[in-house]
Every structure is written in structure tokens, then in C-alpha cells.
Design an enzyme around this catalytic site. Structure first.
Site: not given
Length: 181
Positions: A101-102
Site C-alpha cells: 500500500g502506501d
């Protein structure tokens, strides 16, 4: 003897290939599986050698918004910019991995939290000038056992006085009921 030398050469080449396959192209960011293995090794080394280790958990803000508004290629460019900026600010042997993800995880051995804070605070101004501007937030953790010495650079607070004991109420005994007559 030639077989032994060839086997040793093959093992070395295999180790280099495994290491290269564990990293994302164009930067030194470990993939999730190999990154977690390397993180466990770093933590074990810090416990074994009683050395300092700081984990930085870095979150890239607005990545989903960039993905949706400008496409995944723009989001990938943003992640690459964050990874390259992080990589340029840390030592070559510091562990940087992206669990997904981030998020990024950075393991910095031999440093204390105050030093890592100073190292990471300039990230956002540097990322603001990137072609795909990014904003990151980070949290730090010291995974070592609490018995190790504290950070000598951390601000010292006045020691707390020991807590005053409160008087306790007398204990009630819970006796079984007497047997029936």
C-alpha cells in the site's frame, strides 16, 4: 577441490541473485516478504548486540487520491520518489522496505529516536518539490527491551517521586459455610 570451489562460487552467486530479487527495481526497497525477514534479522541483531535500533513507520498521504485522479502510473511515480528520497537520506546498510500500500518501514541501527526524527523531518519539504509531490507522516518505535540504556540525546524530565502507598482495607476471609447439623 574444483567442485568445492565451483559450489562456493555458485552459492555466492545464488545469494547475490536472491538479494537482488528481494529488492524493487531502481531503488533499494525490499519487497514485503524479504523485507520482513530482514527486519527480523535486524531486530535479532539489536537484541543480541544490545545496540540501538529505531523503526520508522512511514505513511504516504493522498496516494489513493492520486491513483484515482491521475492513474496508477502517477501513484507509482510518487512511491518511487518517496523511496528514492528516503534512500538518499539514510545509510547504505539501513533497511528500507515496503510492506504494501502506501507504507514504508525503515530500520536504522546505531541511532536513537532523536537522531532519526532530525533525519526524517526534512522529508516533506524535499518531497514537495518532486514531480509528483508527496506528503508523508512517520511514527518511530524502539523495539529493544526496556532494560537497555535510554537515548542520551532525549530531553530529560524531572524524576517523578515514588507513588505513596494507599492504605489497604483489611482482607475479608471467605470461609466455606459450616456443615449442616
Amino acid at each position: 577441490e574444483p567442485d568445492r570451489h565451483a559450489a562456493l562460487t555458485d552459492r555466492g552467486a545464488s545469494a547475490r541473485e536472491r538479494h537482488a530479487a528481494s529488492l524493487v527495481a531502481l531503488n533499494r526497497v525490499y519487497l514485503p516478504g524479504p523485507g520482513l525477514v530482514e527486519l527480523e534479522r535486524e531486530m535479532a541483531r539489536a537484541r543480541r548486540t544490545e545496540s540501538s535500533l529505531v523503526l520508522a513507520f512511514i505513511d504516504v498521504d493522498r496516494l489513493k487520491a492520486i491513483d484515482h485522479s491521475h492513474g496508477h502510473a502517477a501513484g507509482d511515480r510518487m512511491l518511487l520518489e518517496v523511496a528514492q528520497t528516503l534512500g538518499s537520506r539514510v545509510r547504505s546498510y539501513d533497511l528500507l522496505y515496503r510492506p504494501g500500500g502506501d507504507a514504508f518501514v525503515l530500520a536504522l541501527s546505531g541511532l536513537y529516536m532523536s537522531s532519526v526524527t532530525e533525519l526524517l523531518e526534512p522529508l516533506n519539504p524535499a518531497l514537495a518539490d518532486a514531480p509528483e509531490p508527496a506528503l508523508v507522516r512517520f511514527a518511530l518505535s524502539d523495539p529493544r527491551p526496556r532494560a537497555l540504556p535510554p537515548d542520551p540525546c532525549a530531553p530529560t524530565a524531572a524524576p517523578r517521586p515514588p507513588p505513596t502507598p494507599r492504605p489497604r482495607a483489611p482482607r475479608r476471609r471467605h470461609c466455606p459455610p459450616p456443615p449442616p447439623p
